[in-house]
Design an enzyme around this catalytic site. Sequence first.
Site, PDB file in Angstrom:
ATOM      1  N   SER A   8      27.274  98.465   0.997  1.00 16.93           N
ATOM      2  CA  SER A   8      25.728  98.537   1.533  1.00 16.93           C
ATOM      3  C   SER A   8      25.686  97.919   2.976  1.00 16.93           C
ATOM      4  CB  SER A   8      24.948  97.106   0.205  1.00 16.93           C
ATOM      5  OG  SER A   8      24.611  97.033   1.282  1.00 16.93           O
ATOM      6  N   HIS A  33      25.061 103.092   0.571  1.00 12.46           N
ATOM      7  CA  HIS A  33      24.060 102.590  -0.089  1.00 12.46           C
ATOM      8  C   HIS A  33      23.614 101.882   1.222  1.00 12.46           C
ATOM      9  CE1 HIS A  33      22.429 100.327  -3.675  1.00 12.46           C
ATOM     10  NE2 HIS A  33      21.942  98.939  -2.888  1.00 12.46           N
ATOM     11  N   ASP A  35      19.966  99.392   1.803  1.00 10.85           N
ATOM     12  CA  ASP A  35      18.700  98.800   0.741  1.00 10.85           C
ATOM     13  C   ASP A  35      17.469  99.065   0.856  1.00 10.85           C
ATOM     14  OD1 ASP A  35      20.102  97.876  -1.823  1.00 10.85           O
ATOM     15  OD2 ASP A  35      21.507  97.097   0.311  1.00 10.85           O
ATOM     16  N   MET A  37      13.813  96.892   1.573  1.00 10.40           N
ATOM     17  CA  MET A  37      12.999  95.530   1.325  1.00 10.40           C
ATOM     18  C   MET A  37      11.704  95.717   1.785  1.00 10.40           C
ATOM     19  SD  MET A  37      16.095  92.542   0.829  1.00 10.40           S
ATOM     20  CE  MET A  37      17.820  93.366   0.446  1.00 10.40           C
ATOM     21  N   HIS A  66      18.140 102.236  -2.086  1.00  9.54           N
ATOM     22  CA  HIS A  66      17.719 101.150  -3.423  1.00  9.54           C
ATOM     23  C   HIS A  66      16.151 100.940  -3.169  1.00  9.54           C
ATOM     24  CE1 HIS A  66      18.977  97.381  -5.486  1.00  9.54           C
ATOM     25  NE2 HIS A  66      18.162  97.831  -6.063  1.00  9.54           N
ATOM     26  N   MET A  68      13.515  98.189  -3.229  1.00 10.52           N
ATOM     27  CA  MET A  68      13.255  97.695  -3.236  1.00 10.52           C
ATOM     28  C   MET A  68      12.041  97.011  -3.061  1.00 10.52           C
ATOM     29  SD  MET A  68      17.065  95.417  -3.165  1.00 10.52           S
ATOM     30  CE  MET A  68      17.525  96.406  -2.009  1.00 10.52           C
ATOM     31  N   MET A 137      21.846  95.991 -11.297  1.00 16.77           N
ATOM     32  CA  MET A 137      21.756  94.521 -10.856  1.00 16.77           C
ATOM     33  C   MET A 137      22.907  93.566 -11.541  1.00 16.77           C
ATOM     34  SD  MET A 137      20.429  95.269  -8.214  1.00 16.77           S
ATOM     35  CE  MET A 137      20.275  94.446  -7.319  1.00 16.77           C
ATOM     36  N   ASP A 176      26.024  96.467  -9.228  1.00 15.35           N
ATOM     37  CA  ASP A 176      25.405  96.033  -7.093  1.00 15.35           C
ATOM     38  C   ASP A 176      25.046  94.655  -7.396  1.00 15.35           C
ATOM     39  OD1 ASP A 176      24.354  95.603  -4.683  1.00 15.35           O
ATOM     40  OD2 ASP A 176      22.490  97.209  -5.241  1.00 15.35           O
TER      41      ASP A 176
HETATM   42  C1  DX5 Z   1      20.653  93.139  -3.249  1.00 14.44           C
HETATM   43  C2  DX5 Z   1      21.433  94.400  -2.700  1.00 14.44           C
HETATM   44  C3  DX5 Z   1      22.944  94.567  -2.500  1.00 14.44           C
HETATM   45  C4  DX5 Z   1      23.584  93.672  -1.350  1.00 14.44           C
HETATM   46  C5  DX5 Z   1      24.660  93.433  -2.202  1.00 14.44           C
HETATM   47  O1  DX5 Z   1      19.227  92.794  -3.217  1.00 14.44           O
HETATM   48  O2  DX5 Z   1      20.806  95.613  -3.666  1.00 14.44           O
HETATM   49  O3  DX5 Z   1      23.110  95.990  -2.126  1.00 14.44           O
HETATM   50  O4  DX5 Z   1      23.772  94.449   0.146  1.00 14.44           O
HETATM   51  O5  DX5 Z   1      25.200  92.295  -1.451  1.00 14.44           O
HETATM   52  P1  DX5 Z   1      27.296  92.297  -1.813  1.00 14.44           P
HETATM   53  O6  DX5 Z   1      27.720  93.088  -1.816  1.00 14.44           O
HETATM   54  O7  DX5 Z   1      27.007  91.159  -0.645  1.00 14.44           O
HETATM   55  O8  DX5 Z   1      26.417  91.146  -3.367  1.00 14.44           O
HETATM   56 ZN    ZN Z   2      21.970  97.732  -3.652  1.00  8.07          ZN
END
Ligand code: DX5
Ligand code: ZN
Length: 220
Positions: A8, A33, A35, A37, A66, A68, A137, A176
């Site tokens: 990620s 990956h 993310d 947000m 991903h 969010m 998650m 994740d």
């Molecule tokens: C959290 C993200 C993850 C995050 C995971 O909301 O969706 O993908 O990057 O990070 P680690 O591996 O540090 O928990």
């Molecule tokens: Zn993620």
Amino acid sequence: MSLIIAPSILSADFANLTQEIEKVEKAGCDWIHVDVMDGHFVPNISIGLPVIRCLNKIATVPLDVHLMITNPDRYLEDFAEAGASYITVHTEACVHLQRTLAHIRKLGKKAGVSLNPATPPEALQYVLDDLDLVLIMSVNPGFGGQKFIPAILPKISKLRQMFEKAGKKDIHISVDGGINSETAKLVTAAGADVLVAGSSIYGSANVKEAISNLRKAAQQ
Ligand code: DX5
Ligand code: ZN
């Protein structure tokens, strides 16, 4: 299914994304990956479309995006055009989940659904025909570096059973949040085949070793 490692980039150095992508690709990762947000669905704001367009020029492995975000339907075309291979939405953010998944596939992309830790696996029971990936998650989404929530483990085995019963053995089960060589062992034993890891890969001085440690842990 063979194991997929998806670093990620949330934990990468955003000022040096080209090197950060090359580093994990050279170390043998399978996907990247990404993310996204929006500050509404989750409390944090990360990156969006312009960055994904640039990542798409650099990355040679698939981008596992991903989302969010609230109202993901509004942006599916944009993320498809930006270069996502997998587009994963949160079921908690979708009023018409089946329609959303069918739309992603119609755009020629793989369709994923993410489940928050409190969301039951049954949320997916009636969309299996439209699903390529489930992203479980193992932390509440929004931040990297959080602690793995072990209560999600039975959800992985329940989903694997549900998929097998329905003859859908090709649906990926990705996990994740808080994935390291300890938790990788637990989630793969329960049936996960994709490991998303941010801090345990990018926070390591030796990324290659971090990735191979995850692979080794998964075999145990
Ligand atoms: C959290 C993200 C993850 C995050 C995971 O909301 O969706 O993908 O990057 O990070 P680690 O591996 O540090 O928990
Ligand atoms: Zn993620």
